[in-house]
Scaffold this motif. Structure first.
Motif, mmCIF file in Angstrom:
data_model
loop_
_atom_site.group_PDB
_atom_site.id
_atom_site.type_symbol
_atom_site.label_atom_id
_atom_site.label_comp_id
_atom_site.label_asym_id
_atom_site.label_seq_id
_atom_site.Cartn_x
_atom_site.Cartn_y
_atom_site.Cartn_z
ATOM 1 N N ASP A 54 40.886 47.227 46.119
ATOM 2 C CA ASP A 54 42.209 47.159 45.492
ATOM 3 C C ASP A 54 42.710 45.719 45.588
ATOM 4 O O ASP A 54 42.928 45.212 46.684
ATOM 5 C CB ASP A 54 43.162 48.112 46.223
ATOM 6 C CG ASP A 54 44.573 48.099 45.672
ATOM 7 O OD1 ASP A 54 44.818 47.460 44.619
ATOM 8 O OD2 ASP A 54 45.447 48.726 46.298
ATOM 9 N N LEU A 55 42.880 45.063 44.447
ATOM 10 C CA LEU A 55 43.337 43.675 44.433
ATOM 11 C C LEU A 55 44.857 43.558 44.342
ATOM 12 O O LEU A 55 45.375 42.479 44.052
ATOM 13 C CB LEU A 55 42.687 42.913 43.277
ATOM 14 C CG LEU A 55 41.180 42.713 43.381
ATOM 15 C CD1 LEU A 55 40.645 42.013 42.140
ATOM 16 C CD2 LEU A 55 40.807 41.948 44.632
ATOM 17 N N SER A 56 45.566 44.624 44.633
ATOM 18 C CA SER A 56 47.027 44.565 44.631
ATOM 19 C C SER A 56 47.492 43.638 45.742
ATOM 20 O O SER A 56 46.956 43.643 46.847
ATOM 21 C CB SER A 56 47.639 45.953 44.846
ATOM 22 O OG SER A 56 47.243 46.824 43.827
ATOM 23 N N GLU A 57 48.520 42.858 45.411
ATOM 24 C CA GLU A 57 49.046 41.880 46.362
ATOM 25 C C GLU A 57 50.316 42.402 47.019
ATOM 26 O O GLU A 57 51.055 43.180 46.425
ATOM 27 C CB GLU A 57 49.355 40.570 45.647
ATOM 28 C CG GLU A 57 48.134 39.932 45.032
ATOM 29 C CD GLU A 57 48.456 38.816 44.056
ATOM 30 O OE1 GLU A 57 47.659 37.879 43.973
ATOM 31 O OE2 GLU A 57 49.498 38.898 43.377
ATOM 32 N N ALA B 119 36.766 39.865 49.173
ATOM 33 C CA ALA B 119 37.049 40.912 48.183
ATOM 34 C C ALA B 119 36.439 40.538 46.837
ATOM 35 O O ALA B 119 35.819 41.373 46.162
ATOM 36 C CB ALA B 119 38.554 41.122 48.054
ATOM 37 N N GLU C 153 39.770 36.929 53.473
ATOM 38 C CA GLU C 153 39.753 38.331 53.036
ATOM 39 C C GLU C 153 39.760 38.406 51.510
ATOM 40 O O GLU C 153 39.013 39.185 50.914
ATOM 41 C CB GLU C 153 40.949 39.087 53.612
ATOM 42 C CG GLU C 153 40.919 40.571 53.248
ATOM 43 C CD GLU C 153 42.068 41.359 53.844
ATOM 44 O OE1 GLU C 153 41.906 42.580 54.019
ATOM 45 O OE2 GLU C 153 43.137 40.762 54.133
ATOM 46 N N TRP C 154 40.576 37.578 50.853
ATOM 47 C CA TRP C 154 40.587 37.546 49.385
ATOM 48 C C TRP C 154 39.241 37.091 48.841
ATOM 49 O O TRP C 154 38.727 37.649 47.860
ATOM 50 C CB TRP C 154 41.696 36.624 48.877
ATOM 51 C CG TRP C 154 43.058 37.219 48.893
ATOM 52 C CD1 TRP C 154 44.118 36.821 49.658
ATOM 53 C CD2 TRP C 154 43.545 38.306 48.093
ATOM 54 N NE1 TRP C 154 45.225 37.602 49.390
ATOM 55 C CE2 TRP C 154 44.896 38.510 48.431
ATOM 56 C CE3 TRP C 154 42.960 39.120 47.126
ATOM 57 C CZ2 TRP C 154 45.670 39.504 47.832
ATOM 58 C CZ3 TRP C 154 43.739 40.115 46.527
ATOM 59 C CH2 TRP C 154 45.068 40.294 46.891
ATOM 60 N N HIS D 94 44.998 33.892 44.223
ATOM 61 C CA HIS D 94 45.682 34.536 45.351
ATOM 62 C C HIS D 94 46.136 33.498 46.373
ATOM 63 O O HIS D 94 45.641 33.483 47.508
ATOM 64 C CB HIS D 94 44.755 35.544 46.039
ATOM 65 C CG HIS D 94 44.076 36.493 45.113
ATOM 66 N ND1 HIS D 94 44.734 37.537 44.501
ATOM 67 C CD2 HIS D 94 42.792 36.551 44.670
ATOM 68 C CE1 HIS D 94 43.875 38.204 43.742
ATOM 69 N NE2 HIS D 94 42.701 37.631 43.822
ATOM 70 N N GLU E 251 49.279 38.841 51.062
ATOM 71 C CA GLU E 251 48.199 39.634 51.641
ATOM 72 C C GLU E 251 47.679 40.661 50.649
ATOM 73 O O GLU E 251 48.321 40.954 49.645
ATOM 74 C CB GLU E 251 48.712 40.354 52.891
ATOM 75 C CG GLU E 251 49.225 39.426 53.964
ATOM 76 C CD GLU E 251 49.790 40.174 55.164
ATOM 77 O OE1 GLU E 251 49.493 41.375 55.329
ATOM 78 O OE2 GLU E 251 50.525 39.541 55.930
ATOM 79 N N MET E 252 46.523 41.225 50.963
ATOM 80 C CA MET E 252 46.022 42.358 50.198
ATOM 81 C C MET E 252 46.853 43.573 50.595
ATOM 82 O O MET E 252 47.071 43.814 51.789
ATOM 83 C CB MET E 252 44.543 42.613 50.500
ATOM 84 C CG MET E 252 43.629 41.517 50.013
ATOM 85 S SD MET E 252 41.873 41.923 50.243
ATOM 86 C CE MET E 252 41.634 43.109 48.918
ATOM 87 N N LYS E 253 47.321 44.319 49.603
ATOM 88 C CA LYS E 253 48.136 45.498 49.890
ATOM 89 C C LYS E 253 47.323 46.521 50.679
ATOM 90 O O LYS E 253 47.816 47.132 51.619
ATOM 91 C CB LYS E 253 48.648 46.098 48.582
ATOM 92 C CG LYS E 253 49.637 47.209 48.767
ATOM 93 C CD LYS E 253 50.222 47.656 47.449
ATOM 94 C CE LYS E 253 51.285 48.700 47.659
ATOM 95 N NZ LYS E 253 51.880 49.113 46.380
ATOM 96 N N LEU F 298 40.782 45.034 52.999
ATOM 97 C CA LEU F 298 39.412 45.121 52.512
ATOM 98 C C LEU F 298 38.523 45.832 53.524
ATOM 99 O O LEU F 298 38.593 45.562 54.717
ATOM 100 C CB LEU F 298 38.867 43.704 52.260
ATOM 101 C CG LEU F 298 37.432 43.612 51.767
ATOM 102 C CD1 LEU F 298 37.295 44.234 50.386
ATOM 103 C CD2 LEU F 298 36.987 42.156 51.756
#
Length: 196
Positions: A174-177, A18, A14-15, A66, A184-186, A189
């Motif tokens: 949104d690349l917030s963790e 993204a 997923e990262w 990440h 994980e992605m907050k 995606l």
């Protein structure tokens, strides 16, 4: 074992996707490498991965930025008060290796916040545990026993996803963790997928 064998690979992909959605030029470059190496009418095989250095560099760069497991399980318990440099570590403190902090340290990595897979084409940094600048699977006796399988799975899936589809953003990425059991992605995606 089941959790770490599936969840981390899914989170890593997923990262990666993204980053591919955000960097269309790099997505295109990886796709061209796959087309050149594998051809447009063949399936990507495990034996092809060695001939896809840019694809491998993308995965390494995502693991650097990440890491799915940012706190490595090299936990140590301080049995008595100890000073590390000028910091007091009281007895009873559990210390862990923070791979996320190491992989974002400007004294170790040039421009650590930038997504630059090319850095791994200039210098071949092992991610299998022998180079502690980037050891997302740990090292030593407690290294992840599934590291080779996890990497092979991630490389093969990524190659197939890029080979067959063009990935576009469906919304702002949104690349917030968010640290749960893994990083994980907050915001999950969401992509638009176009068959090639």
């Amino acid at each position: 074992m089941v959790f770490r064998g599936t969840d981390t690979v899914a989170i890593l992909l997923e990262w990666v996707m993204a980053r591919m959605v955000l960097h269309q030029d790099l997505q295109k470059k990886a796709r061209e490498e796959i087309d050149t190496c594998v051809g447009q009418n063949s399936h990507v095989r495990d034996s092809d991965i060695a001939n896809l250095p840019y694809l491998q560099a993308i995965v390494k760069e995502v693991l650097r930025l990440h890491p799915p497991g940012p706190l490595l399980s090299w936990a140590r318990l301080a049995v008595h008060d100890v000073h590390v440099d000028k910091v007091l570590v009281p007895a009873g403190t559990t210390a862990m290796v923070n791979m996320w902090a190491i992989s974002h340290d400007s004294s170790i990595w040039e421009d650590p916040w930038a997504f630059k897979p090319e850095r791994f084409l200039k210098e071949d940094v092992s991610i299998m545990g022998s180079d502690l600048r980037l050891a997302p699977f740990g090292a030593g006796r407690r290294v992840c026993p599934g590291r080779a399988l996890g990497l092979a799975t991630a490389h093969l899936w990524l190659a197939q996803l890029l080979r067959h589809f063009i990935w576009l953003p469906a919304q702002t990425v949104d690349l917030s963790e968010c640290l749960r059991l893994s990083m994980e992605m907050k915001t999950p995606l969401r992509c638009l997928v176009v068959r090639r």
